[in-house]
Design a protein around this motif. Structure first.
Motif, short mmCIF file in Angstrom:
data_model
loop_
_atom_site.label_atom_id
_atom_site.label_comp_id
_atom_site.label_asym_id
_atom_site.label_seq_id
_atom_site.Cartn_x
_atom_site.Cartn_y
_atom_site.Cartn_z
N ASP A 143 -27.90 -1.34 -50.78
CA ASP A 143 -29.31 -1.05 -50.56
C ASP A 143 -29.66 -1.59 -49.18
O ASP A 143 -29.75 -2.81 -49.00
CB ASP A 143 -30.17 -1.75 -51.61
CG ASP A 143 -30.55 -0.84 -52.75
OD1 ASP A 143 -30.12 0.32 -52.74
OD2 ASP A 143 -31.28 -1.29 -53.66
N ALA A 144 -29.84 -0.72 -48.21
CA ALA A 144 -30.03 -1.18 -46.83
C ALA A 144 -31.19 -0.45 -46.18
O ALA A 144 -31.44 0.73 -46.43
CB ALA A 144 -28.75 -0.97 -46.01
N ILE A 145 -31.88 -1.18 -45.31
CA ILE A 145 -33.02 -0.64 -44.57
C ILE A 145 -32.76 -0.78 -43.08
O ILE A 145 -31.88 -1.52 -42.64
CB ILE A 145 -34.32 -1.38 -44.93
CG1 ILE A 145 -34.20 -2.87 -44.58
CG2 ILE A 145 -34.67 -1.17 -46.39
CD1 ILE A 145 -35.51 -3.65 -44.69
N THR A 146 -33.54 -0.03 -42.31
CA THR A 146 -33.59 -0.23 -40.87
C THR A 146 -34.95 -0.84 -40.55
O THR A 146 -35.99 -0.29 -40.93
CB THR A 146 -33.43 1.10 -40.11
OG1 THR A 146 -32.25 1.77 -40.59
CG2 THR A 146 -33.29 0.87 -38.62
N TRP A 147 -34.93 -1.97 -39.87
CA TRP A 147 -36.18 -2.70 -39.60
C TRP A 147 -35.98 -3.61 -38.40
O TRP A 147 -34.91 -4.24 -38.27
CB TRP A 147 -36.59 -3.56 -40.80
CG TRP A 147 -37.77 -4.45 -40.51
CD1 TRP A 147 -39.08 -4.15 -40.70
CD2 TRP A 147 -37.72 -5.76 -39.92
NE1 TRP A 147 -39.86 -5.21 -40.26
CE2 TRP A 147 -39.04 -6.20 -39.79
CE3 TRP A 147 -36.68 -6.59 -39.50
CZ2 TRP A 147 -39.36 -7.44 -39.25
CZ3 TRP A 147 -37.00 -7.83 -38.97
CH2 TRP A 147 -38.32 -8.25 -38.85
N GLY A 148 -37.00 -3.70 -37.54
CA GLY A 148 -36.93 -4.66 -36.46
C GLY A 148 -38.08 -4.53 -35.49
O GLY A 148 -38.79 -3.51 -35.47
N PRO A 149 -38.30 -5.55 -34.66
CA PRO A 149 -39.32 -5.46 -33.62
C PRO A 149 -38.86 -4.56 -32.49
O PRO A 149 -37.67 -4.33 -32.29
CB PRO A 149 -39.48 -6.91 -33.16
CG PRO A 149 -38.21 -7.59 -33.53
CD PRO A 149 -37.65 -6.86 -34.72
N GLY A 150 -39.84 -4.07 -31.74
CA GLY A 150 -39.53 -3.20 -30.61
C GLY A 150 -39.80 -1.74 -30.94
O GLY A 150 -39.78 -1.34 -32.11
N SER A 151 -40.01 -0.97 -29.90
CA SER A 151 -40.32 0.45 -30.07
C SER A 151 -39.10 1.30 -29.75
O SER A 151 -38.45 1.10 -28.72
CB SER A 151 -41.48 0.85 -29.14
OG SER A 151 -41.62 2.25 -29.09
N MET A 152 -38.82 2.29 -30.59
CA MET A 152 -37.73 3.22 -30.32
C MET A 152 -38.00 4.03 -29.05
O MET A 152 -37.06 4.54 -28.43
CB MET A 152 -37.51 4.14 -31.52
CG MET A 152 -36.26 4.99 -31.45
SD MET A 152 -34.72 4.04 -31.25
CE MET A 152 -34.53 3.34 -32.90
N ALA A 153 -39.27 4.13 -28.66
CA ALA A 153 -39.58 4.84 -27.41
C ALA A 153 -38.99 4.14 -26.20
O ALA A 153 -38.78 4.77 -25.15
CB ALA A 153 -41.10 4.96 -27.25
N GLN A 154 -38.69 2.85 -26.32
CA GLN A 154 -38.10 2.10 -25.21
C GLN A 154 -36.58 2.22 -25.18
O GLN A 154 -35.95 1.92 -24.17
CB GLN A 154 -38.51 0.63 -25.30
CG GLN A 154 -39.94 0.37 -24.93
CD GLN A 154 -40.24 0.82 -23.52
OE1 GLN A 154 -39.51 0.55 -22.58
NE2 GLN A 154 -41.33 1.56 -23.38
N ALA A 155 -35.99 2.62 -26.29
CA ALA A 155 -34.53 2.73 -26.36
C ALA A 155 -34.04 3.75 -25.35
O ALA A 155 -34.54 4.88 -25.28
CB ALA A 155 -34.10 3.12 -27.77
#
Length: 385
Positions: A341-353
């Motif tokens: 059972d895994a999620i994707t989560w974190g600070p920061g914007s994907m627009a900056q990737a």
């Protein structure tokens, strides 16, 4: 902000880990030494590539068990003249840290390192029940089996968190990605005698038209969390010299797919599409899938997802509704290969990737670490129930 957190994040960003070519070794050694110096027994995993080690660690024993996963590689900085802040000279300005990988995803790696050290004593002593597993993987940016290898080596768990930038939203599903390379044939001739050849660029036109129609067709499909699938032409290459009719053209397609679509089904659609256009226009067309990130999904009411949604809603203005990330991540390995059972989560914007002058808001980093600690503690204290 916390000096140790800022120092750690800055140190990670200034280590160049571009992929390609896959130059993560210096960062892996830094992470390994940092963990060891703080009493966490870590391992340099020299698989799948001896010259590109990964870092793994486990603190505590038993359940609940949680993997914190991050990748060390970053995409190339590109034209460095386009950067106002040099990509590997991390710069703090107006509350932001600038540098390649600041958002994607050296921040996630830094938070995982700090959390592993912070929870180590409580988990090892039995004050908290469970275990925490740390991953600093290689090759995520090019769909290499870094995370998959760590899981196969036994660094798995019941729950997982892939610390990609999601602006602190909790993603329980992620789109898949397949890259397809399509070759269209022709015959060369001198450009002064074009009719004696067969121009591959002209032959590619109906293929491009068919791909455009295919993109429109699949956009009618939809997933409530990750949106619509797409098929985007991202590269076109043809010709060897200005005065030569090209004998071949290569089209690259980025095919994003939703969890209800399988890789095999997408392959079949691409094959049927190209077979039809080749037969209709009497063309020589071949294709190959060069890379794939499978889609992944877990129940929206998964325990780990609920803990992170609750913690984020309590500490920040974050939408608590179920959500999916449109980018492809290593969460696919945790879900599909290890059954977690895994999620994707974190600070920061994907627009900056992958952007020039990539940055992350330092206030979000601090809030993010607070959320991470709170969600993990809730999982451990309640036994994952």
């Amino acid at each position: 902000m916390d000096e140790e957190l800022l120092s750690l994040l800055t140190s990670l960003v200034e280590i160049e880990t571009e992929n390609p070519p896959g130059d993560e070794a210096a960062a892996a050694n830094f992470v390994y030494d940092w963990l060891e110096s703080r009493g966490v027994s870590a391992t340099l995993v020299e698989e799948p590539y001896p010259d590109r080690p990964q870092v793994a660690a486990r603190v505590g024993e038993g359940e609940p068990s949680v993997v914190l996963n991050g990748h060390l590689d970053v995409v190339p900085a590109g034209d460095r003249d386009q950067w106002d802040h040099p990509p590997y000279e991390p710069t703090v300005r107006d509350g932001r840290l600038y540098g390649r990988g600041s958002a994607d995803m050296k921040c996630g790696v830094a938070l995982a390192m700090l959390a592993t050290v912070e929870f180590a004593d409580a988990l090892d002593s039995g004050e908290l029940d469970g275990s925490l597993v740390f991953h600093a993987a290689v090759g995520e940016e090019t769909a290499e089996p870094g995370t998959k290898t760590l899981l196969e080596r036994g660094y798995d768990a019941t729950y997982g968190v892939v610390l990609e930038p999601t602006s602190l939203r909790t993603a329980t599903s992620a789109k898949g990605l397949g890259w397809y390379e399509i070759s269209v044939g022709g015959d060369p001739s001198h450009a002064s005698r074009p009719d004696e050849g067969d121009n591959a660029i002209q032959n590619a036109r109906p293929v491009l038209d068919a791909l455009e129609a295919y993109d429109e067709e699949i956009r009618a499909r939809s997933d409530s969390l990750v949106g619509r699938p797409t098929a985007t032409v991202t590269r076109f290459e043809a010709g060897t010299k200005e005065n030569v009719v090209p004998e071949g053209a290569t089209i690259t397609v980025d095919r994003r797919f939703v969890p209800s679509e399988s890789v095999e089904a997408v392959d079949a659609e691409i094959d049927a599409l190209l077979s039809d256009v080749a037969a209709e226009h009497d063309l020589r067309v071949e294709w190959t899938r060069t890379r794939v990130y499978e889609s992944a999904a877990v129940p929206t009411d998964s325990e780990v997802a609920a803990r992170f949604r609750d913690a984020a809603a309590e500490r920040a203005d974050v939408d608590p509704e179920p959500w999916g990330i449109r980018a492809a991540t290593d969460v696919r390995n945790l879900v599909n290969d290890a059954g977690m059972d895994a999620i994707t989560w974190g600070p920061g914007s994907m627009a900056q990737a992958h952007a020039y002058d990539e940055y992350i808001e330092l206030s979000e980093v601090e809030v993010g670490y607070d959320i991470l600690r709170s969600a993990l503690r809730a999982l451990f204290e309640d036994g994952g129930n």
